[in-house]
Design a protein around this motif. Structure first.
Motif, short mmCIF file in Angstrom:
data_model
loop_
_atom_site.label_atom_id
_atom_site.label_comp_id
_atom_site.label_asym_id
_atom_site.label_seq_id
_atom_site.Cartn_x
_atom_site.Cartn_y
_atom_site.Cartn_z
N SER A 49 0.82 -1.21 0.00
CA SER A 49 0.00 0.00 0.00
C SER A 49 0.86 1.26 0.00
CB SER A 49 -0.93 -0.02 1.22
OG SER A 49 -1.66 1.19 1.30
N ARG A 50 1.87 1.27 0.87
CA ARG A 50 2.71 2.47 0.98
C ARG A 50 3.58 2.67 -0.25
NH1 ARG A 50 5.07 1.16 6.83
NH2 ARG A 50 6.54 2.85 6.35
N VAL A 51 4.12 1.58 -0.79
CA VAL A 51 4.94 1.70 -2.01
C VAL A 51 4.08 2.15 -3.19
CG1 VAL A 51 6.23 0.36 -3.72
CG2 VAL A 51 6.75 0.11 -1.29
N GLY A 52 2.87 1.60 -3.28
CA GLY A 52 1.97 2.03 -4.34
C GLY A 52 1.68 3.51 -4.28
N ALA A 53 1.45 4.03 -3.07
CA ALA A 53 1.20 5.46 -2.91
C ALA A 53 2.43 6.28 -3.28
CB ALA A 53 0.78 5.76 -1.47
N LEU A 54 3.60 5.80 -2.88
CA LEU A 54 4.84 6.52 -3.22
C LEU A 54 5.08 6.52 -4.72
CD1 LEU A 54 7.15 5.27 -0.33
CD2 LEU A 54 6.44 7.64 -0.73
N TYR A 55 4.84 5.40 -5.38
CA TYR A 55 5.02 5.35 -6.83
C TYR A 55 4.02 6.27 -7.54
CZ TYR A 55 8.42 1.52 -6.85
OH TYR A 55 9.56 0.75 -6.70
N GLU A 56 2.81 6.33 -7.02
CA GLU A 56 1.82 7.24 -7.62
C GLU A 56 2.28 8.69 -7.48
OE1 GLU A 56 -2.87 8.58 -7.23
OE2 GLU A 56 -2.15 6.80 -6.17
N GLN A 57 2.78 9.04 -6.28
CA GLN A 57 3.29 10.40 -6.07
C GLN A 57 4.49 10.67 -6.98
OE1 GLN A 57 4.12 10.66 -1.88
NE2 GLN A 57 2.06 9.98 -1.34
N ALA A 58 5.36 9.67 -7.11
CA ALA A 58 6.54 9.82 -7.97
C ALA A 58 6.12 9.99 -9.43
CB ALA A 58 7.46 8.62 -7.83
N GLU A 59 5.09 9.25 -9.87
CA GLU A 59 4.62 9.39 -11.25
C GLU A 59 4.05 10.77 -11.50
OE1 GLU A 59 3.42 5.67 -13.83
OE2 GLU A 59 2.01 6.00 -12.20
#
Length: 346
Positions: A49-59
């Motif tokens: 969940s946290r990595v997915g949110a970070l990748y979305e923010q990074a994108e």
């Protein structure tokens, strides 16, 4: 007075004390295993969940970075044009100034005597009047040159001001680029540290391991795609280009040919078909006709999330090709891998 209470059974008392001591020992051992103040270890589900949110923010930051890069490129082109015009204007002003200085020097040498006095002392009044007429015309020419010089100097000052404005805007965009770049790096580093807390098997289980890249070709599994024609010949060419990129690495800001971010892959693929898409996924959202998902055809763009921060290409059979996230490779994934914003047919 004698008491009628039954005395406690010693065996039961000893057993109770042992149970209390045993529970206390377990608690002490548990507290020793987790240092005081330490956060509990994140579960694979939490990490996902946290990595997915970070990748979305990074994108999202990557798309902002791509947009800033495009703006920087346009500003550099405009600045180059303004500076070329400024150089030409300065050369023209220099030539006009030099010519005016030559004429002024000649007139000073030749016309130092008052015209009325010169007429009186002249032995050839008619000839002098002819020369005076020529002088008047020369002075009129000089005045015109002076006016043109002043106009050229004003234009030059305006060009300098315009160049200064372009430079200031370019500096501002470059600062924004640096900020977006740092934002991407920060989020990717946080995601990397989170994933490092898991085993290889756990990373594969949550979809952020090497096993997910098995959905590439030619080394990995190729989806069983139906023989569905693309929406146009250009879309078919773009799809062929995207398939040729399967297995290549994700690189934020990348537009190929060796690495891509999500919108960079779409941009590169359609360039092979002679179509220039906008650079970012937000702009690609408006780069064609929107169609329902059940009418999607190979070559259509699938834009994800409310903020349009990710984009992929539909290949048919409920599958897309995309550049997923840093550390992954261009691959196939289900079209419904994340919330769909729109299907765009360029």
């Amino acid at each position: 007075m004698a008491s009628h209470r039954r005395p406690a059974r010693p065996g039961i008392v000893r057993a109770g004390k042992a149970a209390v001591l045993s529970a206390a020992a377990v608690a002490v051992a548990a507290s020793a295993a987790v240092p005081a103040g330490a956060a509990p270890r994140a579960t694979p589900a939490d990490v996902r969940s946290r990595v997915g949110a970070l990748y979305e923010q990074a994108e999202r930051a990557t798309e902002d970075y791509d947009a800033a890069q495009e703006q920087e490129s346009r500003l550099r082109g405009r600045l180059d044009a303004v500076q070329d015009e400024l150089a030409r204007g300065q050369a023209a002003v220099n030539r006009m100034s030099d010519a005016l200085a030559v004429v002024s020097g000649a007139q000073y040498r030749d016309g130092g005597v008052d015209p009325s006095l010169a007429l009186l002392v002249s032995s050839d009044p008619a000839g002098y009047l002819d020369r005076a007429s020529d002088l008047a015309r020369a002075e009129g020419l000089q005045a015109g040159r002076l006016d043109r010089l002043r106009d050229a100097q004003r234009a030059l000052a305006q060009q300098r001001a315009e160049a200064g404005g372009e430079i200031a805007q370019l500096d501002q965009v470059r600062r924004r680029l640096a900020a977006r770049k740092q934002a991407v790096r920060d989020r990717l580093e946080r995601a990397r540290r989170l994933l490092a807390t898991l085993t290889v098997a756990q990373r594969d289980a949550i979809g952020y391991g090497a096993a997910a890249d098995g959905r590439t070709a030619p080394a990995g599994r190729v989806p069983d795609l139906p023989d569905l024609p693309a929406s146009s010949d250009r879309a078919a060419e773009a799809l062929a280009a995207a398939r040729s990129a399967l297995g290549l690495p994700y690189l934020w800001g990348g537009t190929g040919p060796g690495a891509f971010d999500c919108s960079g892959l779409m941009y590169w693929s359609y360039r092979h078909a002679g179509v220039t898409l906008p650079r970012t996924s937000q702009e690609q959202l408006g780069a064609g006709t929107h169609v329902p998902l059940d009418q999607a055809r190979p070559g259509d763009l699938v834009v994800y999330r409310d903020n349009a921060s990710h984009v992929a290409m539909y290949v048919g059979g409920g599958e897309v090709i995309h550049a997923p996230y840093p550390g992954a490779r261009v691959r196939y994934d289900p079209v419904n891998m994340m919330p769909i914003n729109a299907i765009v047919r360029p």
